[in-house]
Scaffold this motif. Sequence first.
Motif, PDB file in Angstrom:
ATOM      1  N   CYS A 148       0.869  -1.176   0.000  1.00 40.70           N
ATOM      2  CA  CYS A 148       0.000   0.000   0.000  1.00 40.70           C
ATOM      3  C   CYS A 148       0.906   1.227   0.000  1.00 40.70           C
ATOM      4  CB  CYS A 148      -0.911   0.001   1.223  1.00 40.70           C
ATOM      5  SG  CYS A 148      -2.211   1.250   1.179  1.00 40.70           S
ATOM      6  N   GLN A 149       0.886   1.949  -1.084  1.00 40.14           N
ATOM      7  CA  GLN A 149       1.785   3.098  -1.217  1.00 40.14           C
ATOM      8  C   GLN A 149       1.458   4.188  -0.207  1.00 40.14           C
ATOM      9  OE1 GLN A 149       2.324   4.637  -5.202  1.00 40.14           O
ATOM     10  NE2 GLN A 149       2.663   6.698  -4.441  1.00 40.14           N
ATOM     11  N   ALA A 150       0.174   4.385   0.055  1.00 32.44           N
ATOM     12  CA  ALA A 150      -0.231   5.429   0.992  1.00 32.44           C
ATOM     13  C   ALA A 150      -1.645   5.164   1.466  1.00 32.44           C
ATOM     14  CB  ALA A 150      -0.135   6.804   0.337  1.00 32.44           C
ATOM     15  N   ALA A 151      -1.907   5.525   2.704  1.00 35.26           N
ATOM     16  CA  ALA A 151      -3.260   5.518   3.253  1.00 35.26           C
ATOM     17  C   ALA A 151      -3.367   6.748   4.136  1.00 35.26           C
ATOM     18  CB  ALA A 151      -3.534   4.251   4.048  1.00 35.26           C
ATOM     19  N   SER A 152      -4.409   7.538   3.913  1.00 32.43           N
ATOM     20  CA  SER A 152      -4.504   8.824   4.594  1.00 32.43           C
ATOM     21  C   SER A 152      -5.924   9.093   5.067  1.00 32.43           C
ATOM     22  CB  SER A 152      -4.071   9.963   3.651  1.00 32.43           C
ATOM     23  OG  SER A 152      -2.795   9.737   3.119  1.00 32.43           O
ATOM     24  N   ALA A 153      -6.020   9.913   6.100  1.00 33.81           N
ATOM     25  CA  ALA A 153      -7.301  10.421   6.571  1.00 33.81           C
ATOM     26  C   ALA A 153      -7.095  11.865   6.990  1.00 33.81           C
ATOM     27  CB  ALA A 153      -7.821   9.589   7.745  1.00 33.81           C
ATOM     28  N   SER A 154      -8.100  12.695   6.770  1.00 33.21           N
ATOM     29  CA  SER A 154      -7.939  14.112   7.086  1.00 33.21           C
ATOM     30  C   SER A 154      -9.259  14.742   7.502  1.00 33.21           C
ATOM     31  CB  SER A 154      -7.362  14.869   5.883  1.00 33.21           C
ATOM     32  OG  SER A 154      -8.284  14.879   4.810  1.00 33.21           O
ATOM     33  N   TYR A 155      -9.129  15.912   8.107  1.00 36.48           N
ATOM     34  CA  TYR A 155     -10.287  16.698   8.539  1.00 36.48           C
ATOM     35  C   TYR A 155      -9.941  18.169   8.368  1.00 36.48           C
ATOM     36  CZ  TYR A 155     -13.471  19.165  11.688  1.00 36.48           C
ATOM     37  OH  TYR A 155     -14.386  20.041  12.217  1.00 36.48           O
ATOM     38  N   THR A 175     -16.927  22.360   6.555  1.00 36.26           N
ATOM     39  CA  THR A 175     -16.074  21.306   7.084  1.00 36.26           C
ATOM     40  C   THR A 175     -15.862  20.237   6.024  1.00 36.26           C
ATOM     41  OG1 THR A 175     -18.011  20.178   8.003  1.00 36.26           O
ATOM     42  CG2 THR A 175     -16.790  21.634   9.481  1.00 36.26           C
ATOM     43  N   GLY A 176     -14.852  19.424   6.241  1.00 34.91           N
ATOM     44  CA  GLY A 176     -14.579  18.320   5.317  1.00 34.91           C
ATOM     45  C   GLY A 176     -13.879  17.172   6.030  1.00 34.91           C
ATOM     46  N   ARG A 177     -14.218  15.968   5.621  1.00 38.86           N
ATOM     47  CA  ARG A 177     -13.609  14.766   6.207  1.00 38.86           C
ATOM     48  C   ARG A 177     -13.333  13.801   5.065  1.00 38.86           C
ATOM     49  NH1 ARG A 177     -11.905  10.749   9.022  1.00 38.86           N
ATOM     50  NH2 ARG A 177     -12.754  10.239  11.076  1.00 38.86           N
ATOM     51  N   SER A 178     -12.125  13.227   5.004  1.00 41.41           N
ATOM     52  CA  SER A 178     -11.784  12.364   3.874  1.00 41.41           C
ATOM     53  C   SER A 178     -10.916  11.192   4.306  1.00 41.41           C
ATOM     54  CB  SER A 178     -11.058  13.165   2.793  1.00 41.41           C
ATOM     55  OG  SER A 178      -9.807  13.618   3.267  1.00 41.41           O
ATOM     56  N   VAL A 179     -10.906  10.167   3.455  1.00 41.03           N
ATOM     57  CA  VAL A 179     -10.031   9.017   3.629  1.00 41.03           C
ATOM     58  C   VAL A 179      -9.648   8.505   2.254  1.00 41.03           C
ATOM     59  CG1 VAL A 179     -11.972   7.387   3.750  1.00 41.03           C
ATOM     60  CG2 VAL A 179      -9.771   6.772   4.771  1.00 41.03           C
ATOM     61  N   SER A 180      -8.410   8.044   2.098  1.00 40.00           N
ATOM     62  CA  SER A 180      -7.943   7.590   0.786  1.00 40.00           C
ATOM     63  C   SER A 180      -6.889   6.497   0.943  1.00 40.00           C
ATOM     64  CB  SER A 180      -7.350   8.758  -0.016  1.00 40.00           C
ATOM     65  OG  SER A 180      -6.207   9.280   0.648  1.00 40.00           O
ATOM     66  N   ALA A 181      -6.676   5.766  -0.147  1.00 36.06           N
ATOM     67  CA  ALA A 181      -5.646   4.721  -0.163  1.00 36.06           C
ATOM     68  C   ALA A 181      -5.149   4.529  -1.584  1.00 36.06           C
ATOM     69  CB  ALA A 181      -6.199   3.412   0.390  1.00 36.06           C
ATOM     70  N   VAL A 182      -3.856   4.229  -1.713  1.00 37.28           N
ATOM     71  CA  VAL A 182      -3.236   3.907  -2.997  1.00 37.28           C
ATOM     72  C   VAL A 182      -2.585   2.537  -2.859  1.00 37.28           C
ATOM     73  CG1 VAL A 182      -1.559   4.570  -4.751  1.00 37.28           C
ATOM     74  CG2 VAL A 182      -2.780   6.338  -3.459  1.00 37.28           C
ATOM     75  N   ALA A 196      -8.374   4.787  -4.349  1.00 42.57           N
ATOM     76  CA  ALA A 196      -9.767   5.083  -4.022  1.00 42.57           C
ATOM     77  C   ALA A 196      -9.752   6.165  -2.960  1.00 42.57           C
ATOM     78  CB  ALA A 196     -10.504   3.845  -3.524  1.00 42.57           C
ATOM     79  N   ALA A 197     -10.728   7.058  -3.002  1.00 39.20           N
ATOM     80  CA  ALA A 197     -10.800   8.147  -2.035  1.00 39.20           C
ATOM     81  C   ALA A 197     -12.245   8.577  -1.877  1.00 39.20           C
ATOM     82  CB  ALA A 197      -9.939   9.326  -2.488  1.00 39.20           C
ATOM     83  N   GLU A 198     -12.592   9.015  -0.690  1.00 38.96           N
ATOM     84  CA  GLU A 198     -13.922   9.540  -0.414  1.00 38.96           C
ATOM     85  C   GLU A 198     -13.794  10.774   0.466  1.00 38.96           C
ATOM     86  OE1 GLU A 198     -16.732   8.721  -1.633  1.00 38.96           O
ATOM     87  OE2 GLU A 198     -16.427   6.714  -2.470  1.00 38.96           O
ATOM     88  N   SER A 199     -14.660  11.742   0.224  1.00 39.16           N
ATOM     89  CA  SER A 199     -14.659  12.974   1.004  1.00 39.16           C
ATOM     90  C   SER A 199     -16.091  13.434   1.195  1.00 39.16           C
ATOM     91  CB  SER A 199     -13.833  14.059   0.294  1.00 39.16           C
ATOM     92  OG  SER A 199     -13.830  15.257   1.034  1.00 39.16           O
ATOM     93  N   ARG A 200     -16.412  13.906   2.384  1.00 33.98           N
ATOM     94  CA  ARG A 200     -17.756  14.386   2.686  1.00 33.98           C
ATOM     95  C   ARG A 200     -17.690  15.615   3.590  1.00 33.98           C
ATOM     96  NH1 ARG A 200     -18.259  10.622  -0.310  1.00 33.98           N
ATOM     97  NH2 ARG A 200     -19.929   9.055  -0.401  1.00 33.98           N
ATOM     98  N   THR A 201     -18.761  16.395   3.558  1.00 32.95           N
ATOM     99  CA  THR A 201     -18.882  17.543   4.457  1.00 32.95           C
ATOM    100  C   THR A 201     -19.129  17.080   5.878  1.00 32.95           C
ATOM    101  OG1 THR A 201     -19.692  19.011   2.715  1.00 32.95           O
ATOM    102  CG2 THR A 201     -20.269  19.594   4.981  1.00 32.95           C
ATOM    103  N   TYR A 202     -19.986  16.087   6.050  1.00 32.14           N
ATOM    104  CA  TYR A 202     -20.306  15.532   7.363  1.00 32.14           C
ATOM    105  C   TYR A 202     -19.521  14.251   7.585  1.00 32.14           C
ATOM    106  CZ  TYR A 202     -24.255  18.447   8.936  1.00 32.14           C
ATOM    107  OH  TYR A 202     -25.032  19.466   9.408  1.00 32.14           O
ATOM    108  N   GLN A 203     -18.940  14.110   8.748  1.00 34.52           N
ATOM    109  CA  GLN A 203     -18.196  12.897   9.066  1.00 34.52           C
ATOM    110  C   GLN A 203     -19.098  11.660   9.022  1.00 34.52           C
ATOM    111  OE1 GLN A 203     -15.244  13.460  12.366  1.00 34.52           O
ATOM    112  NE2 GLN A 203     -16.342  15.381  12.685  1.00 34.52           N
ATOM    113  N   SER A 204     -20.340  11.809   9.434  1.00 33.80           N
ATOM    114  CA  SER A 204     -21.252  10.672   9.460  1.00 33.80           C
ATOM    115  C   SER A 204     -21.614  10.171   8.068  1.00 33.80           C
ATOM    116  CB  SER A 204     -22.531  11.051  10.214  1.00 33.80           C
ATOM    117  OG  SER A 204     -23.171  12.165   9.604  1.00 33.80           O
TER     118      SER A 204
END
Length: 448
Positions: A148-155, A175-182, A196-204
């Motif tokens: 896995c080259q990278a895995a990240s999460a952010s807020y 606001t923004g919350r995201s998670v991704s992986a390569v 693959a990556a996903e990002s949303r305004t609401y964490q839920s």
Amino acid sequence: MTERLSHLTEALLAAATKAGADASDAIAVDGTSVSVDVRGGRLEQAERSEGIEIGLRVLIGKRQACVSASDISDRTIAEMAERAAAMAREAPEDESIGLADPADLARAWDLAALDLTDPTSEPAAADLEEDARRAEAAALNVKGVSQCQAASASYSRRHIHIAATNGFSGGYGRTGRSVSAVAITGEGLKMERDWAAESRTYQSDLPDAAEVGALAGTRAVERAGAKKPKTGAYPVIFDERIASGLIGHLLAAANGSAVMRGSSWLRDALGQQVLPKGLSIHENPHRPRISGSRPFDAEGLPTVARDVVRDGVLMGWTLDLGTARRLGMTSTANATRGPSSPPSPSISNIAMTQGDKSREQLMEEMGTGLLITSMIGASINPTTGDYSRGASGFWVEKGQIAYPVNECTIAGNLRDMLMRITPANDARGHLSHVVPSLLVEGLTLAGE
């Protein structure tokens, strides 16, 4: 926080007037961002940034200057105003500059309806790290993934307030919350990767981190054994993941700044057919919980929904006040700006008309051709629309995926390409740019 930012913009405007400005506008931005990267099951990097930035634009006659700072002391604000006024007096005249007419300003807006700020607490760094770990573990759990080259999460959380001497004052947050992986499959020169990556305004609203990691791993494994495709003229499908980039070239060409400079391949296309009949591109800056939404633009004008393209016909440019004045038109309330720059036009949320067929059904119609899932680099002439980009994806024969491909180039002309598109029905509604997979006929493909 909003009250504090409002006071800062008021102080900036007062300082500008004292320094001799005829008019001015100010922006204050308070931001917090946290990101965590994991690799090999261990924490690789954790970053946190927070602070306030302020920006001031001073207008003296038909001259303007912008200054910015991250220090919000009274002394700095006074020095900013004096410096901006001195710079403006030396700047070249520009007949297009000026604040909005007070009669045109936004006077009321419904931030609750836009729902841009998640009321839940900021996640702990440990929670972000856990998301990144789970994404990485899920990717590595896919058979065939070598690393896995990278895995990240952010807020992130950001508040902005804009005010001007024409009477406008307003602010909002997001606001923004995201998670991704390569993920990577294979070894040495045979390595292939996907993400693959996903990002949303609401964490839920954010999908589970393990789902994101598993999808990255699955996509990477599907690319194992990639090779160059055939050279020739073939139909191409732009996968939904990248299709918005193709439409983005049309939106960039319809930007008032490009049109004003004469550097747009659509500069003479207003009122003309630029997409097949039946296809439209609708801008809506008021979609709830969407990253591009905003109640007003950077010049205090109320944002409105509009058709950029209607039934295939280009309906108008994307304009702020300056480009609108130069083109003899009216602003579309698309001004954006940062603390250190003047307003410029930028699109918000867009949605393109979807078709009635799935991507798989478009592949069946295509027969033989290329399904593109990733693009590399770009050679695009903004004046002529000549288009050439590196691509990778899958070769399709008899309507079915035959094998993965890489190291190929596709070429064509954007004006011609966009007139030959057929949309699928797979656009994801939570994105700011809602664009489905697109079948484009007759592109030149350079492979083996």
